[in-house]
Write an enzyme that holds these catalytic residues in place. Structure first.
Site, short mmCIF file in Angstrom:
data_model
loop_
_atom_site.label_atom_id
_atom_site.label_comp_id
_atom_site.label_asym_id
_atom_site.label_seq_id
_atom_site.Cartn_x
_atom_site.Cartn_y
_atom_site.Cartn_z
N ARG A 24 0.85 -1.20 0.00
CA ARG A 24 0.00 0.00 0.00
C ARG A 24 0.88 1.24 0.00
O ARG A 24 1.72 1.40 0.89
CB ARG A 24 -0.93 0.01 1.22
CG ARG A 24 -1.97 -1.09 1.10
CD ARG A 24 -2.97 -1.07 2.22
NE ARG A 24 -3.76 -2.31 2.16
CZ ARG A 24 -4.57 -2.72 3.08
NH1 ARG A 24 -4.77 -2.00 4.16
NH2 ARG A 24 -5.24 -3.86 2.95
N SER A 116 -7.82 -1.03 0.67
CA SER A 116 -8.81 -1.33 1.71
C SER A 116 -9.52 -0.10 2.25
O SER A 116 -10.19 0.60 1.52
CB SER A 116 -8.13 -2.11 2.83
OG SER A 116 -9.08 -2.53 3.75
N HIS A 117 -9.29 0.20 3.53
CA HIS A 117 -10.00 1.29 4.19
C HIS A 117 -9.27 2.62 4.04
O HIS A 117 -9.74 3.64 4.54
CB HIS A 117 -10.14 0.96 5.68
CG HIS A 117 -8.82 0.60 6.29
ND1 HIS A 117 -8.19 -0.59 6.01
CD2 HIS A 117 -8.00 1.28 7.11
CE1 HIS A 117 -7.03 -0.63 6.66
NE2 HIS A 117 -6.90 0.49 7.33
N ASP A 287 -16.06 -1.49 4.33
CA ASP A 287 -14.93 -0.67 3.91
C ASP A 287 -14.81 -0.67 2.38
O ASP A 287 -15.65 -1.23 1.68
CB ASP A 287 -13.62 -1.15 4.56
CG ASP A 287 -13.18 -2.51 4.06
OD1 ASP A 287 -14.03 -3.25 3.54
OD2 ASP A 287 -11.99 -2.83 4.19
N ASP A 289 -13.00 -2.19 0.11
CA ASP A 289 -12.94 -3.43 -0.67
C ASP A 289 -13.90 -4.51 -0.17
O ASP A 289 -13.86 -5.64 -0.66
CB ASP A 289 -11.51 -3.96 -0.74
CG ASP A 289 -10.96 -4.34 0.62
OD1 ASP A 289 -11.29 -3.66 1.61
OD2 ASP A 289 -10.19 -5.32 0.71
N ASP A 291 -14.28 -6.17 2.72
CA ASP A 291 -13.99 -7.28 3.64
C ASP A 291 -14.25 -6.92 5.10
O ASP A 291 -14.38 -7.80 5.94
CB ASP A 291 -12.57 -7.85 3.43
CG ASP A 291 -11.48 -6.81 3.53
OD1 ASP A 291 -11.79 -5.63 3.77
OD2 ASP A 291 -10.31 -7.19 3.35
N ARG A 292 -14.36 -5.62 5.40
CA ARG A 292 -14.66 -5.22 6.79
C ARG A 292 -16.13 -4.89 6.96
O ARG A 292 -16.80 -4.50 5.98
CB ARG A 292 -13.87 -3.99 7.18
CG ARG A 292 -12.39 -4.17 7.14
CD ARG A 292 -11.68 -2.94 7.63
NE ARG A 292 -10.25 -3.17 7.67
CZ ARG A 292 -9.40 -2.52 8.44
NH1 ARG A 292 -9.84 -1.56 9.23
NH2 ARG A 292 -8.12 -2.79 8.42
N THR A 356 -1.97 -10.54 13.82
CA THR A 356 -2.86 -9.71 13.00
C THR A 356 -2.62 -9.99 11.52
O THR A 356 -1.48 -9.98 11.07
CB THR A 356 -2.59 -8.23 13.30
OG1 THR A 356 -2.96 -7.99 14.66
CG2 THR A 356 -3.38 -7.31 12.38
N GLU A 375 -11.41 -10.57 13.61
CA GLU A 375 -10.38 -9.65 14.09
C GLU A 375 -11.05 -8.39 14.61
O GLU A 375 -12.09 -7.97 14.09
CB GLU A 375 -9.43 -9.28 12.96
CG GLU A 375 -8.60 -10.43 12.45
CD GLU A 375 -7.52 -9.93 11.50
OE1 GLU A 375 -6.42 -9.64 11.99
OE2 GLU A 375 -7.79 -9.82 10.31
N SER A 377 -10.24 -5.56 14.02
CA SER A 377 -10.20 -4.52 12.99
C SER A 377 -11.40 -4.63 12.05
O SER A 377 -11.27 -4.39 10.86
CB SER A 377 -8.90 -4.59 12.23
OG SER A 377 -8.69 -5.90 11.73
N LYS A 388 -11.78 -12.22 4.92
CA LYS A 388 -12.90 -11.78 5.72
C LYS A 388 -13.96 -11.22 4.79
O LYS A 388 -13.66 -10.86 3.65
CB LYS A 388 -12.46 -10.76 6.77
CG LYS A 388 -11.67 -9.57 6.25
CD LYS A 388 -11.07 -8.85 7.43
CE LYS A 388 -10.49 -7.50 7.05
NZ LYS A 388 -9.10 -7.58 6.59
C1 G16 Z 1 -5.80 -5.89 6.94
C2 G16 Z 1 -5.69 -7.35 7.21
C3 G16 Z 1 -6.31 -7.67 8.54
C4 G16 Z 1 -5.74 -6.80 9.64
C5 G16 Z 1 -5.90 -5.36 9.26
C6 G16 Z 1 -5.31 -4.39 10.25
O1 G16 Z 1 -7.13 -5.55 6.75
O2 G16 Z 1 -6.32 -8.10 6.21
O3 G16 Z 1 -6.11 -9.02 8.78
O4 G16 Z 1 -6.35 -7.05 10.84
O5 G16 Z 1 -5.28 -5.14 8.02
O6 G16 Z 1 -3.96 -4.36 10.13
P1 G16 Z 1 -3.07 -3.28 10.84
O7 G16 Z 1 -3.48 -3.27 12.28
O8 G16 Z 1 -1.69 -3.83 10.61
O9 G16 Z 1 -3.32 -1.94 10.20
P2 G16 Z 1 -7.59 -4.72 5.50
O10 G16 Z 1 -9.08 -4.61 5.64
O11 G16 Z 1 -6.87 -3.42 5.60
O12 G16 Z 1 -7.15 -5.53 4.32
#
Ligand code: G16
Length: 561
Positions: A24, A116-117, A287, A289, A291-292, A356, A375, A377, A388
């Site tokens: 990212r 993602s977010h 979010d 994409d 998944d959240r 994580t 998770e 998150s 997810k």
């Molecule tokens: C990603 C991962 C998750 C993780 C999250 C938070 O989510 O797929 O498993 O819990 O990041 O990560 P961090 O605490 O390192 O920011 P996503 O939705 O961003 O793909």
């Protein structure tokens, strides 16, 4: 006519190291000459022999630069011996949908274009994530290989004359270097929607939305202008016949309307406000994409992600998929609240604690030892795919509300009545300077190696805690033995309360500190208390112990969930 391939010279870029979930960076970084091409070549090269003749799925959350990246990936796949690329129409595929398609079509791999977010747009972020043949994010061994390749790359292969209009569904056949090459543009939602209809009983969900057994449940689903919009439209409006005002922000936008597409109490504040009004019995947001997810009840009653997965694990009899396949085990990431552990204990199931990152659940699922995981998150999911899945979580909740005939709040109160309540909160300090945050983590790491810390009493006001254990979390994968070290400093108190510190692995620049606080209460008179109030003493103790304010220069977190 056979189209030509070219080998282009390039030079390595620093820092093409995938984080918690893919690479990212700012869009402007991906737009640097050869930057995206280099990383895509490293993904393809990391596949080695598996690349030749394979099928690859590609799609993303619709953010700015996504279409350009799809074009680059198609041209590079053609030149690297890939047989077929399956691409979502207009480059749109949610992360769960990519996982679903990799598994359904038994394709070799997938590439997900998402940050993602993180916000989107020309001045915001982009991301590229590689998923392996089980449908899940590539494990550390693969992402490390990609990173190593990125440090020494000198050339990449591309076939610039492979041109494909991804707005049109259908198959395009090419001959590239005398080899056949196919691009198939597919409907972005169909496979996923079909799968959801197998997993859930849409009939009972329709019934509660329309009140066939009582008052209709009024819902508000907020797609936050992310990729879930088309999925929400198809599932909620067309399949479940929800009223048009049940869904908002369902047009995917390249900049998510200028917002953070992050479903939490801060960034989904408009959903919270709408629910506070009292008209709705259920609210959800996703979010960028897809998944959240965030789940809210009447008057914005907030379900923590840690509670959400525990409730789903406790109510699997409401979901046809689990009735058919059984439940093989449960899991959560280390910082996630331990509510699901209590469900596993009561039901005599294995419960795994992983670092994580959703990638750590994949091996356990493939080995048939894990069915439901989550998770803190805002990630919830199961072994139906290897990502997810936000919409899955909402359909799971609606199924539970329908079968139990309860409100969100009643479900939670009943859950806490059985298991007690794990109060949980997370403080995020976003975009801090990296160096002092690293120093803070080094100091905490040193503390975790200091035996004299164990037994130490920490107090704030009239609340006291005693440290029972302090470590920097290390995980050995029970299936392949891979070890992940230094995954966050855990301070475990003698009463079961926990404090965890780690740095985020999903930011595109600077450092984000995450502080996780949890305490357990079995006294039912505490269950309806405000989590922030209950956890305040432990928050103060954690801030003092870590000297977080001194290191980061921040007196307040950016986000509290
Ligand atoms: C990603 C991962 C998750 C993780 C999250 C938070 O989510 O797929 O498993 O819990 O990041 O990560 P961090 O605490 O390192 O920011 P996503 O939705 O961003 O793909």
């Amino acid at each position: 006519m056979s189209l030509s391939c070219y080998t282009k010279s390039t030079r390595p870029f620093e820092g093409q190291k995938p984080g918690t979930s893919g690479l990212r960076k700012a869009v402007k970084v991906f737009q640097l000459e050869n930057y995206t091409e280099n990383f895509v070549q490293c993904i393809l090269s990391a596949m080695g022999g598996a690349l030749t003749g394979c099928t690859l799925v590609v799609g993303g959350d619709g953010r700015y630069f996504g279409k350009k990246a799809v074009d680059i990936i198609i041209k590079m796949c053609a030149a690297n011996g890939v047989r077929k690329v399956l691409v979502g129409q207009n480059g749109i595929l949610s992360t769960p949908c990519v996982s679903c398609m990799i598994r359904k079509y038994k394709t070799a791999v997938g590439i997900v274009l998402t940050a993602s977010h993180n916000p989107g747009g020309p001045d915001a972020d982009f991301g590229i994530k590689f998923n392996i043949s089980n449908g899940g994010p590539a494990p550390d061994a693969v992402t490390n290989k990609i990173y190593e390749l990125s440090k020494n790359i000198v050339e990449y292969r591309i076939s610039p004359d492979v041109r494909c209009d991804i707005s049109l569904i259908g198959k395009r056949e090419f001959v590239v270097d005398s080899r056949p090459f196919t691009v198939e543009v597919i409907d972005s939602v169909e496979d996923y929607v079909e799968y959801m209809k197998e997993i859930f009983d849409f009939g009972i969900i329709k019934d509660i939305l329309h009140g066939s057994k009582g008052k209709p449940l009024k819902v508000l689903i907020n797609a936050m202008h992310g990729v879930t919009g088309p999925y929400v439209r198809r599932i909620f409006l067309e399949e479940l016949k929800a009223t048009p005002d049940s869904v908002v922000n369902i047009e995917p936008l390249e900049d998510f309307g200028g917002h953070h597409p992050d479903p939490n109490l801060t960034y989904a504040a408009d959903l919270v406000q709408a629910l506070k009004g009292g008209d709705y019995g259920f609210g959800a947001a996703f979010d960028g994409d897809g998944d959240r997810n965030m789940i809210l009840g009447h008057k914005a009653f907030f379900v923590t992600p840690s509670d959400s997965v525990a409730v789903i694990a406790d109510n699997t009899d409401c979901i046809p998929y689990f009735k058919k396949n059984g439940v093989k085990g449960l899991a959560r990431s280390m910082p996630t609240g331990c509510a699901i552990d209590r469900v596993g204990e009561k039901k005599g199931m294995e419960v795994f604690e992983v670092p994580t990152g959703w990638k750590y659940f994949g091996n356990l699922m493939d080995a048939g030892r894990l069915s439901i995981c989550g998770e803190e998150s805002f990630g919830t999911g199961s072994d139906h795919i290897r990502e997810k899945d936000g919409i899955w979580a909402v359909l799971a909740w609606l199924s539970i509300l329908a079968v139990r005939n309860m409100s969100v709040e009643q479900v939670l109160l009943s859950h806490w009545g059985t298991y007690g309540r794990n109060f949980f909160t997370r403080y995020d300090y976003e975009n801090c300077e990296s160096a002092p945050c690293n120093e803070m983590m080094t100091a905490l790491d040193a503390m975790s190696g200091d035996a004299s810390m164990v037994g130490k009493k920490l107090s704030h006001g009239d609340k006291s805690y005693t440290i029972a254990k302090i470590d920097n979390f290390e995980y050995k994968d029970p299936i392949d033995g891979a070890v992940a070290k230094k995954q966050g400093v855990r301070i475990l108190m003698s009463d079961g309360s926990r404090v965890v510190f780690r740095l985020s692995g999903t930011g595109s620049s600077g450092a984000t500190v995450r502080m996780y606080i949890e305490s357990y209460e079995s006294d039912s008179s505490t269950f309806t208390k405000d989590a922030q109030e209950v956890l305040k003493p432990l928050v103060e103790i954690a801030l003092k112990l870590s000297k977080l304010g001194d290191y980061t220069g921040r007196q307040k977190p950016t986000v509290i969930t």
